[in-house]
Each structure stands twice: as structure tokens, then as C-alpha cells.
Design a protein around this motif. Sequence first.
Motif, PDB file in Angstrom:
ATOM      1  N   UNK A  23       0.934  -1.028   0.036  1.00  0.00           N
ATOM      2  CA  UNK A  23      -0.014   0.051   0.071  1.00  0.00           C
ATOM      3  C   UNK A  23       0.953   1.070  -0.102  1.00  0.00           C
ATOM      4  N   UNK A  24       1.160   1.764  -1.080  1.00  0.00           N
ATOM      5  CA  UNK A  24       2.144   2.971  -1.454  1.00  0.00           C
ATOM      6  C   UNK A  24       1.582   4.113  -2.085  1.00  0.00           C
ATOM      7  N   UNK A  25       1.806   5.160  -1.790  1.00  0.00           N
ATOM      8  CA  UNK A  25       1.829   6.519  -2.650  1.00  0.00           C
ATOM      9  C   UNK A  25       3.102   6.842  -3.094  1.00  0.00           C
ATOM     10  N   UNK A  26       3.089   6.588  -4.568  1.00  0.00           N
ATOM     11  CA  UNK A  26       4.476   6.967  -5.077  1.00  0.00           C
ATOM     12  C   UNK A  26       4.344   8.673  -5.539  1.00  0.00           C
ATOM     13  N   UNK A  27       5.209   9.290  -4.953  1.00  0.00           N
ATOM     14  CA  UNK A  27       5.075  10.659  -5.016  1.00  0.00           C
ATOM     15  C   UNK A  27       6.241  11.094  -6.111  1.00  0.00           C
ATOM     16  N   UNK A  28       5.723  11.907  -7.125  1.00  0.00           N
ATOM     17  CA  UNK A  28       6.619  12.365  -8.161  1.00  0.00           C
ATOM     18  C   UNK A  28       6.776  13.998  -8.267  1.00  0.00           C
ATOM     19  N   UNK A  29       7.805  14.590  -8.146  1.00  0.00           N
ATOM     20  CA  UNK A  29       8.139  15.904  -8.194  1.00  0.00           C
ATOM     21  C   UNK A  29       8.300  16.483  -9.662  1.00  0.00           C
ATOM     22  N   UNK A  30       8.255  18.013  -9.462  1.00  0.00           N
ATOM     23  CA  UNK A  30       8.138  18.738 -10.561  1.00  0.00           C
ATOM     24  C   UNK A  30       9.459  18.402 -11.425  1.00  0.00           C
ATOM     25  N   UNK A  31       9.331  18.754 -12.921  1.00  0.00           N
ATOM     26  CA  UNK A  31      10.567  18.336 -13.825  1.00  0.00           C
ATOM     27  C   UNK A  31      11.618  19.040 -13.293  1.00  0.00           C
ATOM     28  N   UNK A  32      11.544  20.314 -12.861  1.00  0.00           N
ATOM     29  CA  UNK A  32      12.718  21.150 -12.693  1.00  0.00           C
ATOM     30  C   UNK A  32      13.437  21.120 -11.191  1.00  0.00           C
ATOM     31  N   UNK A  33      12.215  21.041 -10.202  1.00  0.00           N
ATOM     32  CA  UNK A  33      12.718  21.288  -8.978  1.00  0.00           C
ATOM     33  C   UNK A  33      12.467  20.073  -8.030  1.00  0.00           C
ATOM     34  N   UNK A  34      11.783  18.981  -8.575  1.00  0.00           N
ATOM     35  CA  UNK A  34      11.688  17.873  -7.917  1.00  0.00           C
ATOM     36  C   UNK A  34      10.745  18.168  -6.719  1.00  0.00           C
ATOM     37  N   UNK A  35      10.945  17.345  -5.663  1.00  0.00           N
ATOM     38  CA  UNK A  35      10.317  17.457  -4.489  1.00  0.00           C
ATOM     39  C   UNK A  35      10.825  18.414  -3.592  1.00  0.00           C
ATOM     40  N   UNK A  36      10.082  19.277  -2.960  1.00  0.00           N
ATOM     41  CA  UNK A  36      10.412  20.315  -2.181  1.00  0.00           C
ATOM     42  C   UNK A  36      10.677  19.637  -0.840  1.00  0.00           C
ATOM     43  N   UNK A  37      11.413  20.492   0.312  1.00  0.00           N
ATOM     44  CA  UNK A  37      11.833  20.051   1.644  1.00  0.00           C
ATOM     45  C   UNK A  37      10.577  19.617   2.373  1.00  0.00           C
ATOM     46  N   UNK A  38       9.360  20.395   2.336  1.00  0.00           N
ATOM     47  CA  UNK A  38       8.177  20.312   3.068  1.00  0.00           C
ATOM     48  C   UNK A  38       7.677  18.962   2.619  1.00  0.00           C
ATOM     49  N   UNK A  39       7.729  18.658   1.188  1.00  0.00           N
ATOM     50  CA  UNK A  39       7.073  17.250   0.837  1.00  0.00           C
ATOM     51  C   UNK A  39       7.874  16.262   1.267  1.00  0.00           C
ATOM     52  N   UNK A  40       9.331  16.528   0.972  1.00  0.00           N
ATOM     53  CA  UNK A  40      10.189  15.244   1.346  1.00  0.00           C
ATOM     54  C   UNK A  40      10.012  14.915   2.891  1.00  0.00           C
ATOM     55  N   UNK A  41       9.684  16.039   3.794  1.00  0.00           N
ATOM     56  CA  UNK A  41       9.501  15.685   5.187  1.00  0.00           C
ATOM     57  C   UNK A  41       8.355  14.756   5.461  1.00  0.00           C
ATOM     58  N   UNK A  42       7.418  14.585   4.563  1.00  0.00           N
ATOM     59  CA  UNK A  42       6.260  13.838   4.761  1.00  0.00           C
ATOM     60  C   UNK A  42       6.344  12.446   3.826  1.00  0.00           C
ATOM     61  N   UNK A  43       7.663  11.978   3.569  1.00  0.00           N
ATOM     62  CA  UNK A  43       7.721  10.726   2.888  1.00  0.00           C
ATOM     63  C   UNK A  43       8.375   9.832   3.845  1.00  0.00           C
ATOM     64  N   UNK A  44       8.127   8.659   3.634  1.00  0.00           N
ATOM     65  CA  UNK A  44       8.568   7.587   4.505  1.00  0.00           C
ATOM     66  C   UNK A  44       9.928   6.863   4.211  1.00  0.00           C
ATOM     67  N   UNK A  45      10.019   7.098   2.812  1.00  0.00           N
ATOM     68  CA  UNK A  45      11.321   6.813   2.182  1.00  0.00           C
ATOM     69  C   UNK A  45      11.409   7.560   0.735  1.00  0.00           C
ATOM     70  N   UNK A  46      12.652   7.559   0.039  1.00  0.00           N
ATOM     71  CA  UNK A  46      12.742   8.142  -1.393  1.00  0.00           C
ATOM     72  C   UNK A  46      13.542   6.954  -1.936  1.00  0.00           C
ATOM     73  N   UNK A  47      13.185   6.775  -3.136  1.00  0.00           N
ATOM     74  CA  UNK A  47      13.942   5.904  -4.206  1.00  0.00           C
ATOM     75  C   UNK A  47      14.472   6.737  -5.096  1.00  0.00           C
ATOM     76  N   UNK A  48      15.586   6.366  -5.913  1.00  0.00           N
ATOM     77  CA  UNK A  48      16.253   6.796  -6.986  1.00  0.00           C
ATOM     78  C   UNK A  48      16.752   5.953  -7.876  1.00  0.00           C
ATOM     79  N   UNK A  49      16.671   6.192  -9.127  1.00  0.00           N
ATOM     80  CA  UNK A  49      17.002   5.418 -10.267  1.00  0.00           C
ATOM     81  C   UNK A  49      18.354   5.767 -10.724  1.00  0.00           C
ATOM     82  N   UNK A  50      19.222   4.746 -10.716  1.00  0.00           N
ATOM     83  CA  UNK A  50      20.584   5.337 -11.166  1.00  0.00           C
ATOM     84  C   UNK A  50      20.665   5.857 -12.671  1.00  0.00           C
ATOM     85  N   UNK A  51      21.442   6.848 -12.765  1.00  0.00           N
ATOM     86  CA  UNK A  51      21.786   7.206 -14.098  1.00  0.00           C
ATOM     87  C   UNK A  51      23.346   6.991 -14.313  1.00  0.00           C
TER      88      UNK A  51
END
Length: 164
Positions: free
Chosen positions: A109-137
Motif C-alpha cells: 500500500x504505497x503512494x508514489x510521489x513524483x516531483x516537478x520536472x525542474x524542482x523535484x520535491x521540496x523540503x516540506x514534501x520530502x519531510x512527509x515521505x517514509x522513504x525515497x527511491x532513486x533510479x541510477x543514472x
Amino acid sequence: MTSHVRHRPADPLEQQRDIVVACAPLRSRVNLSGIVRTAGCCGVPRIIACGNARVDRAIARDAVESVRIENRRTLVPVLRDLRQDGYSVVGLEQTTSSVNIHEYVFPRKVALVVGNERLGLGDEELALTDACVEIPVWGRPNSYNVATATAMALYEYCRQYPHG
């Protein structure tokens, strides 16, 4: 010789997927429309799109019939509501503590949170996440397009939970 059949119908899921995609205000309706199309392919039942969100039906195609799209003004109250509804909130963002998506086990049971194209997720939004995942580049630029990254993350969730 093996016979191949194109465009076979999708196998029905054993149960509805318990995933929601929550999008920060996106600059491009092309990106949102691509996310909607991918969500439809993955059996995602609901997208919450913040800001002045509009979907191009020609891009999203049949997904607009199967994915419920909700429009909200801002992301922070959405994330609070999702947490209150029992969702684990997982940001798709490059942070100092994000986990490589190849190693991350998504909660069912997950909410996948996607940020803005240029700004990503802001500090206030990140503070409400339980985890963050990234895709290697492995090249430049330093991150994938938001619609592409969301498609990769949704595919990984579906790989982990193939039957819904």
C-alpha cells in the motif's frame, strides 16, 4: 516455429493494486499524460495531480477510462491525507538518503510521489515521505525525465506485485 500474437488483452489482476501516484504540479501536460498512460498499463487505479493539471487524451489514450485522476491545488495536504489513509509515502527523488530502486522493496500500500520536472520535491514534501527511491543514472543529465522515471518506478512496483 513459434507463432506470435500482437496486442493480446491484459490478464486481469487478481486484486486491485493498492498504489496511488501523487504528482507535484508539472510544467508539461505531455509528462502528466505519459504518466497517466503508464499508470493505466500498470493497473494503477488513481492519480492525484496537483496544480493546473491537464491530460492530453491522445497521449494518455485508453488510460483515461481506467485511471481515476483527481486534481488538487498543492501536494503537501495530499501527502498528509494519504498517510492518514494508511499509505506509505515514497518519493521518487535523488536525496542523500534515497535507496536505489533496484534494492528497494515497495510496501504493497504505497503512494508514489513524483516531483516537478525542474524542482523535484521540496523540503516540506520530502519531510512527509517514509522513504525515497532513486533510479541510477550513468550519464548526463543527472536524472531521467519525470514521465520516464515514473514509468520505471511503476514497472518495478508491478514486478514486485505482479498480481495486484
